[in-house]
Design a protein around this motif. Structure first.
Motif, PDB file in Angstrom:
ATOM      1  N   LEU A  33       0.805  -1.220   0.000  1.00 54.51           N
ATOM      2  CA  LEU A  33       0.000   0.000   0.000  1.00 54.51           C
ATOM      3  C   LEU A  33       0.840   1.273   0.000  1.00 54.51           C
ATOM      4  O   LEU A  33       0.406   2.298  -0.524  1.00 54.51           O
ATOM      5  CB  LEU A  33      -0.936   0.021   1.203  1.00 54.51           C
ATOM      6  N   LEU A  34       2.016   1.201   0.593  1.00 55.13           N
ATOM      7  CA  LEU A  34       2.844   2.398   0.697  1.00 55.13           C
ATOM      8  C   LEU A  34       3.889   2.481  -0.404  1.00 55.13           C
ATOM      9  O   LEU A  34       4.695   3.411  -0.432  1.00 55.13           O
ATOM     10  CB  LEU A  34       3.524   2.442   2.078  1.00 55.13           C
ATOM     11  N   ARG A  35       3.851   1.525  -1.305  1.00 52.72           N
ATOM     12  CA  ARG A  35       4.768   1.539  -2.447  1.00 52.72           C
ATOM     13  C   ARG A  35       4.548   2.823  -3.246  1.00 52.72           C
ATOM     14  O   ARG A  35       3.418   3.286  -3.403  1.00 52.72           O
ATOM     15  CB  ARG A  35       4.485   0.305  -3.302  1.00 52.72           C
ATOM     16  N   GLN A  36       5.609   3.389  -3.754  1.00 49.32           N
ATOM     17  CA  GLN A  36       5.568   4.684  -4.428  1.00 49.32           C
ATOM     18  C   GLN A  36       4.509   4.753  -5.529  1.00 49.32           C
ATOM     19  O   GLN A  36       3.821   5.761  -5.671  1.00 49.32           O
ATOM     20  CB  GLN A  36       6.945   5.015  -4.994  1.00 49.32           C
ATOM     21  N   ASP A  37       4.334   3.684  -6.275  1.00 47.73           N
ATOM     22  CA  ASP A  37       3.352   3.716  -7.361  1.00 47.73           C
ATOM     23  C   ASP A  37       1.916   3.546  -6.868  1.00 47.73           C
ATOM     24  O   ASP A  37       0.971   3.898  -7.571  1.00 47.73           O
ATOM     25  CB  ASP A  37       3.687   2.675  -8.436  1.00 47.73           C
ATOM     26  N   ASN A  38       1.725   3.024  -5.665  1.00 47.45           N
ATOM     27  CA  ASN A  38       0.378   2.834  -5.119  1.00 47.45           C
ATOM     28  C   ASN A  38      -0.057   3.947  -4.170  1.00 47.45           C
ATOM     29  O   ASN A  38      -1.241   4.276  -4.106  1.00 47.45           O
ATOM     30  CB  ASN A  38       0.283   1.501  -4.367  1.00 47.45           C
ATOM     31  N   PHE A  39       0.881   4.498  -3.428  1.00 44.46           N
ATOM     32  CA  PHE A  39       0.557   5.422  -2.340  1.00 44.46           C
ATOM     33  C   PHE A  39      -0.410   6.539  -2.746  1.00 44.46           C
ATOM     34  O   PHE A  39      -1.439   6.734  -2.085  1.00 44.46           O
ATOM     35  CB  PHE A  39       1.836   5.992  -1.721  1.00 44.46           C
ATOM     36  N   PRO A  40      -0.141   7.304  -3.804  1.00 43.91           N
ATOM     37  CA  PRO A  40      -1.073   8.389  -4.145  1.00 43.91           C
ATOM     38  C   PRO A  40      -2.473   7.894  -4.477  1.00 43.91           C
ATOM     39  O   PRO A  40      -3.469   8.561  -4.173  1.00 43.91           O
ATOM     40  CB  PRO A  40      -0.445   9.079  -5.353  1.00 43.91           C
ATOM     41  N   HIS A  41      -2.560   6.719  -5.060  1.00 49.18           N
ATOM     42  CA  HIS A  41      -3.863   6.150  -5.403  1.00 49.18           C
ATOM     43  C   HIS A  41      -4.604   5.681  -4.144  1.00 49.18           C
ATOM     44  O   HIS A  41      -5.826   5.836  -4.048  1.00 49.18           O
ATOM     45  CB  HIS A  41      -3.699   5.002  -6.400  1.00 49.18           C
ATOM     46  N   VAL A  42      -3.853   5.124  -3.210  1.00 52.07           N
ATOM     47  CA  VAL A  42      -4.462   4.700  -1.945  1.00 52.07           C
ATOM     48  C   VAL A  42      -5.003   5.927  -1.208  1.00 52.07           C
ATOM     49  O   VAL A  42      -6.131   5.903  -0.699  1.00 52.07           O
ATOM     50  CB  VAL A  42      -3.465   3.914  -1.068  1.00 52.07           C
ATOM     51  N   VAL A  43      -4.229   7.006  -1.175  1.00 53.96           N
ATOM     52  CA  VAL A  43      -4.679   8.242  -0.520  1.00 53.96           C
ATOM     53  C   VAL A  43      -5.973   8.730  -1.172  1.00 53.96           C
ATOM     54  O   VAL A  43      -6.947   9.060  -0.482  1.00 53.96           O
ATOM     55  CB  VAL A  43      -3.587   9.334  -0.575  1.00 53.96           C
ATOM     56  N   THR A  44      -6.015   8.762  -2.490  1.00 57.04           N
ATOM     57  CA  THR A  44      -7.212   9.199  -3.212  1.00 57.04           C
ATOM     58  C   THR A  44      -8.399   8.300  -2.884  1.00 57.04           C
ATOM     59  O   THR A  44      -9.514   8.787  -2.650  1.00 57.04           O
ATOM     60  CB  THR A  44      -6.945   9.210  -4.730  1.00 57.04           C
ATOM     61  N   ASP A  45      -8.167   6.991  -2.854  1.00 52.50           N
ATOM     62  CA  ASP A  45      -9.258   6.055  -2.557  1.00 52.50           C
ATOM     63  C   ASP A  45      -9.733   6.171  -1.110  1.00 52.50           C
ATOM     64  O   ASP A  45     -10.933   6.038  -0.836  1.00 52.50           O
ATOM     65  CB  ASP A  45      -8.826   4.626  -2.870  1.00 52.50           C
ATOM     66  N   TYR A  85      -6.063  -3.595  -3.428  1.00 57.65           N
ATOM     67  CA  TYR A  85      -4.643  -3.283  -3.647  1.00 57.65           C
ATOM     68  C   TYR A  85      -3.755  -4.488  -3.414  1.00 57.65           C
ATOM     69  O   TYR A  85      -2.775  -4.689  -4.122  1.00 57.65           O
ATOM     70  CB  TYR A  85      -4.194  -2.107  -2.753  1.00 57.65           C
ATOM     71  N   MET A  86      -4.092  -5.292  -2.438  1.00 65.23           N
ATOM     72  CA  MET A  86      -3.270  -6.459  -2.133  1.00 65.23           C
ATOM     73  C   MET A  86      -3.370  -7.514  -3.242  1.00 65.23           C
ATOM     74  O   MET A  86      -2.471  -8.329  -3.407  1.00 65.23           O
ATOM     75  CB  MET A  86      -3.643  -7.051  -0.777  1.00 65.23           C
ATOM     76  N   ALA A  87      -4.440  -7.491  -4.003  1.00 64.29           N
ATOM     77  CA  ALA A  87      -4.625  -8.450  -5.097  1.00 64.29           C
ATOM     78  C   ALA A  87      -3.894  -8.029  -6.365  1.00 64.29           C
ATOM     79  O   ALA A  87      -3.718  -8.840  -7.273  1.00 64.29           O
ATOM     80  CB  ALA A  87      -6.115  -8.630  -5.394  1.00 64.29           C
ATOM     81  N   ARG A  88      -3.456  -6.779  -6.419  1.00 64.67           N
ATOM     82  CA  ARG A  88      -2.754  -6.291  -7.609  1.00 64.67           C
ATOM     83  C   ARG A  88      -1.315  -6.790  -7.630  1.00 64.67           C
ATOM     84  O   ARG A  88      -0.717  -7.007  -6.592  1.00 64.67           O
ATOM     85  CB  ARG A  88      -2.728  -4.762  -7.628  1.00 64.67           C
ATOM     86  N   PRO A  89      -0.767  -6.921  -8.851  1.00 68.13           N
ATOM     87  CA  PRO A  89       0.637  -7.351  -8.930  1.00 68.13           C
ATOM     88  C   PRO A  89       1.587  -6.273  -8.430  1.00 68.13           C
ATOM     89  O   PRO A  89       1.292  -5.155  -8.309  1.00 68.13           O
ATOM     90  CB  PRO A  89       0.854  -7.598 -10.414  1.00 68.13           C
TER      91      PRO A  89
END
Length: 149
Positions: free
Chosen positions: A8-20, A145-149
């Motif tokens: 979830l805190l990975r650089q490519d996911n973090f901004p999307h997690v915040v938005t979600d 998010y956890m299901a994504r590669p």
């Protein structure tokens, strides 16, 4: 399997997690009614009006601590053999809510924004109930998010 933090805190996911997460909060707020719903909506408006940008930065700043609090529950879910993390969180709602509230309590306790602290104190009493109601959606968000590669 990666930990919640690793994913979830990975650089490519973090901004999307915040938005979600913001979208989840907004959706939960929109569905609130009655006296407690009004109180939380007023508190939200106070924070966004008197401390512009605070809400967005608070979510970004709190997300790592929220993820850390959720990780033991994720591990418990994985060991349970269940299919829905949202259902798992809802079944353990009181404990999960208190874990997440420990993060917001810490932020409120260290905030220099008087309007934010005042707004938080007005809704803190009902916060556990409100968080518990949001847990199915939060669990589903995390599981996606956890299901994504």
């Amino acid at each position: 399997m990666p930990t919640l933090s690793e994913k979830l805190l990975r650089q490519d996911n973090f901004p999307h997690v915040v938005t979600d997460v913001k979208a989840l909060v907004d959706s939960e707020l929109a569905n609130k009614s009655g006296m407690s719903g009004t109180a939380i909506k007023v508190a939200y408006k106070a924070v966004t009006a008197f401390a512009p940008g605070y809400y967005d930065s608070a979510i970004s700043n709190m997300l790592p601590a929220f993820v850390q609090q959720l990780d033991p529950h994720w591990q418990g879910f994985l060991g349970s053999g269940g299919s829905s993390f949202g259902d798992y969180l809802a079944k353990n709602g009181d404990a999960v809510s208190e874990d997440l509230l420990s993060v917001t309590d810490q932020l409120a306790g260290s905030s220099s924004k008087g309007a934010v602290v005042k707004a938080y104190k007005t809704v803190r009493g009902s916060a556990g109930k409100n968080i518990t109601e949001a847990l199915p959606g939060l669990g589903d968000l995390v599981q996606r998010y956890m299901a994504r590669p």
